[in-house]
Design an enzyme around this catalytic site. Structure first.
Site, PDB file in Angstrom:
ATOM      1  N   GLY A  71     126.362 -10.138 -70.071  1.00 47.35           N
ATOM      2  CA  GLY A  71     127.095  -9.555 -71.006  1.00 47.35           C
ATOM      3  C   GLY A  71     128.662  -8.947 -70.589  1.00 47.35           C
ATOM      4  N   THR A  72     128.215  -8.655 -69.182  1.00 46.07           N
ATOM      5  CA  THR A  72     129.155  -7.293 -68.967  1.00 46.07           C
ATOM      6  C   THR A  72     130.764  -8.094 -68.426  1.00 46.07           C
ATOM      7  OG1 THR A  72     127.744  -7.010 -66.342  1.00 46.07           O
ATOM      8  CG2 THR A  72     130.109  -6.132 -66.358  1.00 46.07           C
ATOM      9  N   GLY A 204     122.193 -13.734 -71.717  1.00 45.41           N
ATOM     10  CA  GLY A 204     121.356 -14.723 -71.673  1.00 45.41           C
ATOM     11  C   GLY A 204     119.618 -14.519 -70.916  1.00 45.41           C
ATOM     12  N   HIS A 205     120.213 -13.660 -69.855  1.00 44.63           N
ATOM     13  CA  HIS A 205     119.598 -13.726 -68.924  1.00 44.63           C
ATOM     14  C   HIS A 205     118.089 -11.947 -69.162  1.00 44.63           C
ATOM     15  CE1 HIS A 205     120.387  -9.409 -66.557  1.00 44.63           C
ATOM     16  NE2 HIS A 205     121.353 -10.483 -66.816  1.00 44.63           N
ATOM     17  N   THR A 239     136.317 -23.483 -66.194  1.00 45.32           N
ATOM     18  CA  THR A 239     134.334 -24.615 -66.447  1.00 45.32           C
ATOM     19  C   THR A 239     133.375 -24.053 -67.199  1.00 45.32           C
ATOM     20  OG1 THR A 239     135.881 -25.874 -65.343  1.00 45.32           O
ATOM     21  CG2 THR A 239     134.012 -26.692 -65.959  1.00 45.32           C
ATOM     22  N   CYS A 332     121.033  -2.306 -63.242  1.00 53.77           N
ATOM     23  CA  CYS A 332     123.023  -1.770 -62.785  1.00 53.77           C
ATOM     24  C   CYS A 332     123.580  -0.137 -61.911  1.00 53.77           C
ATOM     25  CB  CYS A 332     124.260  -1.918 -64.146  1.00 53.77           C
ATOM     26  SG  CYS A 332     123.659  -3.333 -64.680  1.00 53.77           S
TER      27      CYS A 332
END
Ligand code: PLP
Length: 390
Positions: A71-72, A204-205, A239, A332
């Protein structure tokens, strides 16, 4: 001693199915999606399928979904793309943003942009009118998160989009609206197109996928700072982390249900229980108090409470010793000691903010866990010397 995990806003415990998917893709689809051989083609197909599946739950077209690392990064791609503008301008950012929006905004200020931080009201919600008052003819971007990670306050993103659109219709310059939706995905329905967003970030996490995959919704492509091999339509070259991407697409599919009426009702039931139990502990202060009277304006998955003058950090440690994982606020910023900024930006005084703890639940949290936590919290608070409880 097994831990009762109530820090889902920091990260969700691994969902076994997404972990399996991650391992399956890592072992079985290791080809580089840019390669021309069969392994590359298979990886490319999986990548596109993940994009289509994720887009379906975000109110987006597949080509509007960019996979990032977190997200960051998604927030930074949007905010820092302004550095490539020929001229600086102004940027309007809510004062309650996560550091991954707030810090790039500060960097923009260092680079000559006029950055206007708009505080939230005392209920933790940013006023659309106040936000719009900060906008002028030089404004390039407005950033307003959808769900605040510390208080759960749901922000009026849709209303702001409507006001900005009206302004553009009556001759104003079009202004990019970005929303950090990291705490909304899987918790509230998120339809980027219906919300009227130009861009949005996801991670996602927070949904039980392994780390390493974020998403960025872009209504229209922008020119990013990154340069590289052209992956992700040149917006996030490098990648692709296919195992994390596939696991995240699965997590979104599996937990989009939590964002439906049934999932929210279940979470609201748990939060109601938490509020009832904590509400009977002497000295509690809900932040903001409106979580009791206007629960529909707050995410049912996040509750912020303080027992002043006990420092939040002490309570987090006491509860950790009793087998519970909670936090003082944003994971964070906690270690950087900057975690008071968000609460102070909604008018909470320093001492109360210093005492705040955040309890956040998820799709496997049970009533029994809430009951056990509340009882132990009452014991922990009572174990303090009386002056600490005054
Ligand atoms: N935005 C919000 C509101 C968050 O709560 C978080 C994580 O705590 C992030 C952004 C950053 O997401 P990530 O950990 O994927 O970088």
């Amino acid at each position: 001693m097994s831990t009762i995990y109530l820090d889902w806003a920091a990260t969700a415990p691994p969902d076994p199915e997404t972990i399996e998917e991650h391992a399956r893709v890592a072992a079985g689809a290791f080809g580089n999606p840019s390669s021309d051989h069969a392994a590359g083609k298979a990886a490319r197909e999986l990548l596109q399928s993940a994009r289509i599946r994720a887009a379906r739950h975000l109110g987006a077209r597949p080509e509007q979904v960019i996979f990032t690392s977190c997200g960051t990064e998604s927030n930074n791609i949007v905010m820092l793309s302004l550095l490539l503008r020929k001229r600086t301008g102004s940027v309007v950012v809510s004062g309650i943003e996560h550091p991954s929006v707030f810090e790039p905004a500060r960097l923009l200020a260092e680079m000559g942009f006029a950055v206007r931080f708009v505080p939230a009201e005392r209920n933790g919600i940013v006023s659309p009118d106040r936000l719009l008052q900060a906008v002028d003819e030089t404004t390039l971007l407005v950033a307003l998160m959808y769900v605040n990670n510390e208080t759960g306050a749901i922000q009026p993103v849709r209303e702001v989009a409507t006001l900005l659109a009206e302004r553009a219709r009556t001759g104003g310059r079009p202004i990019h609206l970005h929303s950090d939706c990291v705490q909304a995905l899987g918790k509230l329905p998120v339809d980027c197109s219906a919300l009227g967003l130009d861009s949005a970030s996801f991670s996602g996490h927070k949904l039980g996928a392994p780390r390493g995959c974020g998403l960025l919704y872009l209504k229209r492509p922008l020119v990013p700072l990154y340069r590289g091999g052209g992956q992700e339509s040149d917006l996030r070259p490098g990648t692709e982390n296919l195992p994390a991407i596939c696991a995240t697409a699965l997590a979104i599919e599996r937990h989009a249900a939590a964002a439906g009426a049934e999932g929210r009702a279940r979470a609201a039931d748990l939060k109601g229980l938490l509020i009832e139990r904590i509400g009977s502990i002497e000295g509690h202060r809900f932040i903001p108090p409106e979580v009791e009277t206007e629960p529909e304006r707050y995410s049912p998955f996040i509750l912020n409470v303080a027992f002043p003058p006990m420092p939040g950090e002490v309570l987090v440690r006491l509860m950790n010793d009793r087998g519970y994982a909670i936090s003082t606020g944003s994971a964070c910023s906690a270690r950087k000691q900057k975690h008071l900024r968000v609460l102070q930006a909604m008018g909470v005084d320093h001492d109360l903010a210093f005492s705040a703890i955040r309890v956040s639940t998820g799709y496997t949290t049970t009533r029994a866990e809430i009951e056990a936590f509340s009882a132990d919290l009452a014991r922990a608070v009572a174990s303090l010397p009386a002056p600490a409880r005054r």
